[in-house]
Design a protein around this motif. Structure first.
Motif, PDB file in Angstrom:
ATOM      1  N   PRO A  51       0.755  -1.210   0.161  1.00  0.00           N
ATOM      2  CA  PRO A  51       0.073  -0.097  -0.065  1.00  0.00           C
ATOM      3  C   PRO A  51       0.932   1.261  -0.030  1.00  0.00           C
ATOM      4  N   ALA A  52       0.051   2.466   0.106  1.00  0.00           N
ATOM      5  CA  ALA A  52       0.767   3.679   0.143  1.00  0.00           C
ATOM      6  C   ALA A  52       1.754   3.821   1.217  1.00  0.00           C
ATOM      7  N   GLU A  69       3.850  -2.126   3.524  1.00  0.00           N
ATOM      8  CA  GLU A  69       4.962  -2.969   2.793  1.00  0.00           C
ATOM      9  C   GLU A  69       6.152  -3.133   3.685  1.00  0.00           C
ATOM     10  N   VAL A  70       6.466  -4.392   4.104  1.00  0.00           N
ATOM     11  CA  VAL A  70       7.574  -4.604   5.095  1.00  0.00           C
ATOM     12  C   VAL A  70       8.313  -5.870   4.855  1.00  0.00           C
ATOM     13  N   PRO A  89      10.096  -0.139   3.058  1.00  0.00           N
ATOM     14  CA  PRO A  89      11.082   0.339   2.057  1.00  0.00           C
ATOM     15  C   PRO A  89      11.015   2.106   1.952  1.00  0.00           C
ATOM     16  N   HIS A  90      10.151   2.580   2.611  1.00  0.00           N
ATOM     17  CA  HIS A  90       9.998   4.013   2.576  1.00  0.00           C
ATOM     18  C   HIS A  90      10.950   4.467   3.781  1.00  0.00           C
ATOM     19  N   ILE A 145       5.831  -8.752   3.333  1.00  0.00           N
ATOM     20  CA  ILE A 145       4.439  -8.723   3.387  1.00  0.00           C
ATOM     21  C   ILE A 145       3.877  -7.288   2.291  1.00  0.00           C
ATOM     22  N   HIS A 146       3.120  -7.505   1.606  1.00  0.00           N
ATOM     23  CA  HIS A 146       2.983  -6.392   0.751  1.00  0.00           C
ATOM     24  C   HIS A 146       1.555  -6.495  -0.040  1.00  0.00           C
ATOM     25  N   GLY A 147       1.023  -5.331  -0.627  1.00  0.00           N
ATOM     26  CA  GLY A 147      -0.081  -5.487  -1.157  1.00  0.00           C
ATOM     27  C   GLY A 147      -1.428  -4.918  -0.342  1.00  0.00           C
TER      28      GLY A 147
END
Length: 197
Positions: A51-52, A69-70, A89-90, A145-147
């Motif tokens: 997600p954002a 997202e991690v 990632p951010h 985890i993502h999406g």
């Protein structure tokens, strides 16, 4: 003599499905920093941008980071004491100390973490003080985890058996596997934050 690095690739879904696209598998490496007082956890993963990003500033702890997202790493010691590291990632991170399954007693600990997004991948390096680790670390697992729902994806280094569970749960400590983290260091501290309140 200390080992130089431990390397892992997350190649399965949380319940054992194979991640066939090799380019999208998250990779993790563990090594000692130059001082020998910290573990460097390095991530190289596909960047989904979903997600954002969290609204928390990069470089800061982010509550409930697992909703974004991690990539996560869990280090299990004696008496179900474990360290959970979450990296985004951010640039946000989350460090939790637990005594017993999902029994967090310290969270949002400070962490030196930097990340960089380049095209379709992201890389990050976290510098984890050795005194964050529980006594007698012997087991480990990692996750990606993502999406966004309903298509959120949960990936695991050591998955649970297919059809054994209906929902992903990364705190199933019985599925963690052996790690010799002490092999990365010439000495290991005897004092840690698990002995402090």
């Amino acid at each position: 003599m200390a080992a130089s690095k431990l390397e892992y690739e997350i190649a399965s879904t949380w319940n054992g499905g194979v991640l066939h696209d090799l380019t999208k598998r998250a990779r993790i490496s563990l090594r000692a920093d130059e001082s020998g007082s910290c573990l460097l956890l390095e991530v190289n993963a596909f960047f989904y941008n979903d997600p954002a990003p969290p609204s928390v500033q990069a470089g800061q702890p982010c509550p409930a980071l697992w909703e974004y997202e991690v990539v996560e790493a869990f280090f299990l010691g004696s008496s179900e004491q474990y360290l959970e590291i979450e990296l985004c990632p951010h640039g946000q991170h989350l460090v939790l100390l637990l005594r017993g399954v999902r029994q967090c007693f310290k969270n949002e600990l400070p962490l030196e973490f930097t990340s960089e997004i380049t095209d379709s991948r992201w890389c990050g390096v976290a510098k984890i003080p050795l005194n964050y680790f529980p006594p007698d670390v012997s087991k480990f697992s990692a996750y990606a985890i993502h999406g966004s729902e309903p298509d959120r994806q949960y990936e695991s280094l050591y998955p649970v058996p297919q059809h054994a569970f209906k929902q992903p749960d990364f705190h199933r400590l019985e599925y963690f596997q052996e790690i010799d983290i002490c092999s990365l260091f010439s000495s290991w501290p005897t004092v840690n934050v698990f002995g402090q309140e």
